[in-house]
Design a protein around this motif. Structure first.
Motif, PDB file in Angstrom:
ATOM      1  N   PHE A  84      11.786 -28.978 -12.891  1.00 54.34           N
ATOM      2  CA  PHE A  84      10.259 -29.159 -12.211  1.00 54.34           C
ATOM      3  C   PHE A  84       9.906 -30.609 -11.704  1.00 54.34           C
ATOM      4  CE2 PHE A  84      10.203 -25.616 -15.387  1.00 54.34           C
ATOM      5  CZ  PHE A  84       9.304 -24.770 -14.800  1.00 54.34           C
ATOM      6  N   GLU A  85      10.802 -31.667 -11.900  1.00 53.35           N
ATOM      7  CA  GLU A  85      10.106 -33.040 -11.592  1.00 53.35           C
ATOM      8  C   GLU A  85      11.022 -33.359 -10.206  1.00 53.35           C
ATOM      9  OE1 GLU A  85       9.788 -35.309 -14.920  1.00 53.35           O
ATOM     10  OE2 GLU A  85       8.447 -33.739 -16.026  1.00 53.35           O
ATOM     11  N   ARG A  86      11.594 -32.664  -9.497  1.00 55.48           N
ATOM     12  CA  ARG A  86      12.458 -32.787  -8.298  1.00 55.48           C
ATOM     13  C   ARG A  86      11.249 -33.389  -7.362  1.00 55.48           C
ATOM     14  NH1 ARG A  86      17.759 -33.734  -8.842  1.00 55.48           N
ATOM     15  NH2 ARG A  86      17.897 -33.521  -6.452  1.00 55.48           N
ATOM     16  N   PRO A  87      11.544 -34.261  -6.569  1.00 50.55           N
ATOM     17  CA  PRO A  87      10.755 -34.765  -5.514  1.00 50.55           C
ATOM     18  C   PRO A  87      10.563 -33.635  -4.359  1.00 50.55           C
ATOM     19  CG  PRO A  87      12.293 -36.689  -5.835  1.00 50.55           C
ATOM     20  CD  PRO A  87      12.653 -35.345  -6.901  1.00 50.55           C
ATOM     21  N   GLY A  88       9.368 -33.642  -3.865  1.00 51.34           N
ATOM     22  CA  GLY A  88       8.900 -32.605  -2.747  1.00 51.34           C
ATOM     23  C   GLY A  88       9.021 -31.145  -3.136  1.00 51.34           C
ATOM     24  N   VAL A  89       9.174 -30.610  -4.413  1.00 53.91           N
ATOM     25  CA  VAL A  89       9.256 -29.385  -4.857  1.00 53.91           C
ATOM     26  C   VAL A  89       7.833 -29.209  -5.606  1.00 53.91           C
ATOM     27  CG1 VAL A  89      10.230 -27.430  -6.306  1.00 53.91           C
ATOM     28  CG2 VAL A  89      11.717 -29.329  -5.410  1.00 53.91           C
ATOM     29  N   ASP A  90       7.055 -28.274  -5.015  1.00 57.34           N
ATOM     30  CA  ASP A  90       5.751 -27.985  -5.257  1.00 57.34           C
ATOM     31  C   ASP A  90       5.921 -26.706  -6.389  1.00 57.34           C
ATOM     32  OD1 ASP A  90       2.995 -27.561  -5.887  1.00 57.34           O
ATOM     33  OD2 ASP A  90       2.536 -26.697  -3.764  1.00 57.34           O
ATOM     34  N   VAL A  91       5.492 -27.074  -7.566  1.00 57.71           N
ATOM     35  CA  VAL A  91       5.685 -26.133  -8.706  1.00 57.71           C
ATOM     36  C   VAL A  91       4.481 -25.366  -8.930  1.00 57.71           C
ATOM     37  CG1 VAL A  91       7.597 -27.615  -9.822  1.00 57.71           C
ATOM     38  CG2 VAL A  91       5.000 -27.796 -10.538  1.00 57.71           C
ATOM     39  N   VAL A  92       3.510 -25.759  -8.379  1.00 63.90           N
ATOM     40  CA  VAL A  92       2.102 -24.972  -8.754  1.00 63.90           C
ATOM     41  C   VAL A  92       1.936 -24.059  -7.867  1.00 63.90           C
ATOM     42  CG1 VAL A  92      -0.493 -25.004  -8.734  1.00 63.90           C
ATOM     43  CG2 VAL A  92       0.760 -27.069  -9.592  1.00 63.90           C
ATOM     44  N   ARG A  93       1.632 -22.431  -8.360  1.00 63.67           N
ATOM     45  CA  ARG A  93       1.444 -21.301  -7.635  1.00 63.67           C
ATOM     46  C   ARG A  93       0.279 -21.483  -6.825  1.00 63.67           C
ATOM     47  NH1 ARG A  93       5.066 -17.711  -9.213  1.00 63.67           N
ATOM     48  NH2 ARG A  93       5.728 -17.488 -11.330  1.00 63.67           N
TER      49      ARG A  93
ATOM     50  N   HIS B 289       7.500 -30.325 -21.439  1.00 63.54           N
ATOM     51  CA  HIS B 289       6.914 -31.377 -20.258  1.00 63.54           C
ATOM     52  C   HIS B 289       6.505 -32.786 -20.791  1.00 63.54           C
ATOM     53  CE1 HIS B 289       7.917 -28.136 -17.774  1.00 63.54           C
ATOM     54  NE2 HIS B 289       7.164 -27.305 -18.275  1.00 63.54           N
ATOM     55  N   GLY B 290       5.903 -32.885 -21.919  1.00 64.91           N
ATOM     56  CA  GLY B 290       5.178 -34.206 -22.359  1.00 64.91           C
ATOM     57  C   GLY B 290       4.086 -34.666 -21.574  1.00 64.91           C
ATOM     58  N   ASP B 291       4.215 -35.807 -21.269  1.00 65.38           N
ATOM     59  CA  ASP B 291       3.211 -36.489 -20.401  1.00 65.38           C
ATOM     60  C   ASP B 291       3.749 -36.893 -19.275  1.00 65.38           C
ATOM     61  OD1 ASP B 291       1.142 -36.051 -22.350  1.00 65.38           O
ATOM     62  OD2 ASP B 291       1.631 -37.874 -23.400  1.00 65.38           O
ATOM     63  N   GLY B 292       4.858 -36.316 -18.715  1.00 62.20           N
ATOM     64  CA  GLY B 292       5.468 -36.694 -17.516  1.00 62.20           C
ATOM     65  C   GLY B 292       4.702 -36.569 -16.308  1.00 62.20           C
ATOM     66  N   PRO B 293       5.563 -36.601 -15.175  1.00 53.83           N
ATOM     67  CA  PRO B 293       5.144 -36.459 -13.768  1.00 53.83           C
ATOM     68  C   PRO B 293       4.635 -35.019 -13.519  1.00 53.83           C
ATOM     69  CG  PRO B 293       7.067 -37.371 -13.663  1.00 53.83           C
ATOM     70  CD  PRO B 293       6.873 -37.019 -15.168  1.00 53.83           C
ATOM     71  N   LEU B 294       5.061 -33.846 -14.323  1.00 56.63           N
ATOM     72  CA  LEU B 294       4.678 -32.553 -13.955  1.00 56.63           C
ATOM     73  C   LEU B 294       3.081 -32.448 -14.685  1.00 56.63           C
ATOM     74  CD1 LEU B 294       4.842 -29.585 -13.519  1.00 56.63           C
ATOM     75  CD2 LEU B 294       5.088 -29.248 -15.946  1.00 56.63           C
ATOM     76  N   ARG B 295       2.850 -32.971 -15.819  1.00 57.55           N
ATOM     77  CA  ARG B 295       1.409 -33.050 -16.515  1.00 57.55           C
ATOM     78  C   ARG B 295       0.629 -33.739 -15.653  1.00 57.55           C
ATOM     79  NH1 ARG B 295      -2.964 -33.056 -17.200  1.00 57.55           N
ATOM     80  NH2 ARG B 295      -4.072 -33.053 -19.397  1.00 57.55           N
ATOM     81  N   ALA B 296       0.945 -34.803 -15.275  1.00 54.35           N
ATOM     82  CA  ALA B 296       0.189 -35.675 -14.133  1.00 54.35           C
ATOM     83  C   ALA B 296      -0.187 -34.955 -12.931  1.00 54.35           C
ATOM     84  CB  ALA B 296       0.594 -37.079 -13.858  1.00 54.35           C
ATOM     85  N   GLY B 297       0.742 -34.079 -12.380  1.00 50.69           N
ATOM     86  CA  GLY B 297       0.386 -33.449 -11.207  1.00 50.69           C
ATOM     87  C   GLY B 297      -0.570 -32.043 -11.463  1.00 50.69           C
ATOM     88  N   LEU B 298      -0.942 -31.669 -12.623  1.00 48.38           N
ATOM     89  CA  LEU B 298      -1.856 -30.599 -13.003  1.00 48.38           C
ATOM     90  C   LEU B 298      -3.331 -31.412 -13.318  1.00 48.38           C
ATOM     91  CD1 LEU B 298       0.496 -28.467 -15.260  1.00 48.38           C
ATOM     92  CD2 LEU B 298       0.098 -27.995 -12.842  1.00 48.38           C
ATOM     93  N   ALA B 299      -3.692 -31.671 -12.227  1.00 52.51           N
ATOM     94  CA  ALA B 299      -4.865 -32.514 -12.363  1.00 52.51           C
ATOM     95  C   ALA B 299      -6.245 -31.402 -12.951  1.00 52.51           C
ATOM     96  CB  ALA B 299      -5.414 -33.072 -11.012  1.00 52.51           C
ATOM     97  N   PHE B 300      -6.029 -30.269 -12.458  1.00 55.97           N
ATOM     98  CA  PHE B 300      -6.944 -29.501 -12.842  1.00 55.97           C
ATOM     99  C   PHE B 300      -7.167 -29.196 -14.413  1.00 55.97           C
ATOM    100  CE2 PHE B 300      -3.676 -26.177 -13.856  1.00 55.97           C
ATOM    101  CZ  PHE B 300      -4.439 -25.265 -14.891  1.00 55.97           C
ATOM    102  N   LEU B 301      -6.132 -29.777 -15.412  1.00 55.00           N
ATOM    103  CA  LEU B 301      -6.141 -29.475 -16.564  1.00 55.00           C
ATOM    104  C   LEU B 301      -7.250 -30.531 -17.259  1.00 55.00           C
ATOM    105  CD1 LEU B 301      -2.260 -29.218 -17.658  1.00 55.00           C
ATOM    106  CD2 LEU B 301      -4.211 -27.323 -17.751  1.00 55.00           C
ATOM    107  N   ASP B 302      -7.338 -31.416 -16.550  1.00 56.71           N
ATOM    108  CA  ASP B 302      -8.388 -32.465 -17.063  1.00 56.71           C
ATOM    109  C   ASP B 302      -9.917 -31.906 -16.755  1.00 56.71           C
ATOM    110  OD1 ASP B 302      -6.464 -34.312 -17.492  1.00 56.71           O
ATOM    111  OD2 ASP B 302      -6.419 -35.076 -15.388  1.00 56.71           O
TER     112      ASP B 302
END
Length: 218
Positions: free
Chosen positions: A88-97, A125-138
């Motif tokens: 899930f944390e590869r550069p340039g890969v958009d994982v959000v639908r 996923h812990g608190d890594g880049p994926l979680r940081a990319g899910l800004a709506f969760l905040d």
């Protein structure tokens, strides 16, 4: 007032099965394993079927995949968290639908309550880049993660906690999940359910929109 309650893995973000296909394309050694990826692979996936029958948990299923992929890549004892980072944390890969992001934005714009009920977000996923990319969760009204609560869907207590936290009657909550057992548990808890089919995920968001009384996405 209606409310939206979402799972994360497979719903808001693409499924591990989809991401495993991409890994198989990148890593030839993984292609045989990646051919078995739930309903999306060209080969039968007996472990997925065991999970659907309740003989394996989702965490156990993905631990098996991590072990198989790790052996193929020469990474014995590969932790699931590192496997998920590779997926899930590869550069340039958009994982959000995109359809999920659009629905969330429209729910927020309509002023409807929005919650997340996930079993494994932090565990995987812990608190890594994926979680940081899910800004709506905040900005959600309710975030319940079984990684911390220790109560996993389809345990009735997980749905009860979400209903209580949202402050909306169960029958007015539209719940979207991709696991049949979780959908059945939500149905027993009185929620309005929408099961996401990994083979046609956008259909679930269209149905959720209809349940919420929102206009179709453009």
């Amino acid at each position: 007032m209606t409310a939206l309650l979402l799972d994360v893995g497979g719903v808001v973000i693409r499924s591990g099965s989809e991401m495993l296909e991409l890994l198989g394309r990148r890593e030839p050694a993984v292609r045989a394993v990646a051919a078995r990826r739930g309903p999306l692979g060209p080969e039968p996936d007996p472990d997925w079927d065991r999970m659907l029958r309740g003989e394996l948990s989702e965490r156990e299923y993905w631990a098996l995949r991590a072990a198989e992929v790790g052996r193929a890549l020469g990474r014995a004892g590969w932790p699931v968290s590192e496997f998920m980072a590779e997926l899930f944390e590869r550069p340039g890969v958009d994982v959000v639908r995109p359809a999920a992001a659009a629905l969330v934005a429209d729910v927020r714009a309509a002023g409807l309550p929005l919650g997340v009920l996930t079993n494994d977000l932090a565990a995987f996923h812990g608190d890594g880049p994926l979680r940081a990319g899910l800004a709506f969760l905040d900005d959600v009204d309710v975030l319940i993660d079984g990684s911390w609560s220790g109560v996993l869907k389809p345990d009735p207590r997980s749905y009860a906690a979400a209903v209580d936290a949202l402050g909306v009657p169960a029958g007015e909550i539209v719940f979207v999940d991709d696991m049949p057992a979780n959908i059945e548990g939500a149905r027993r808890a009185g929620l309005r359910t929408v099961q996401l089919d990994l083979r046609d995920p956008d259909a679930a968001f269209a149905r959720a929109r209809s349940c919420l009384g929102l206009v179709p996405a453009r």
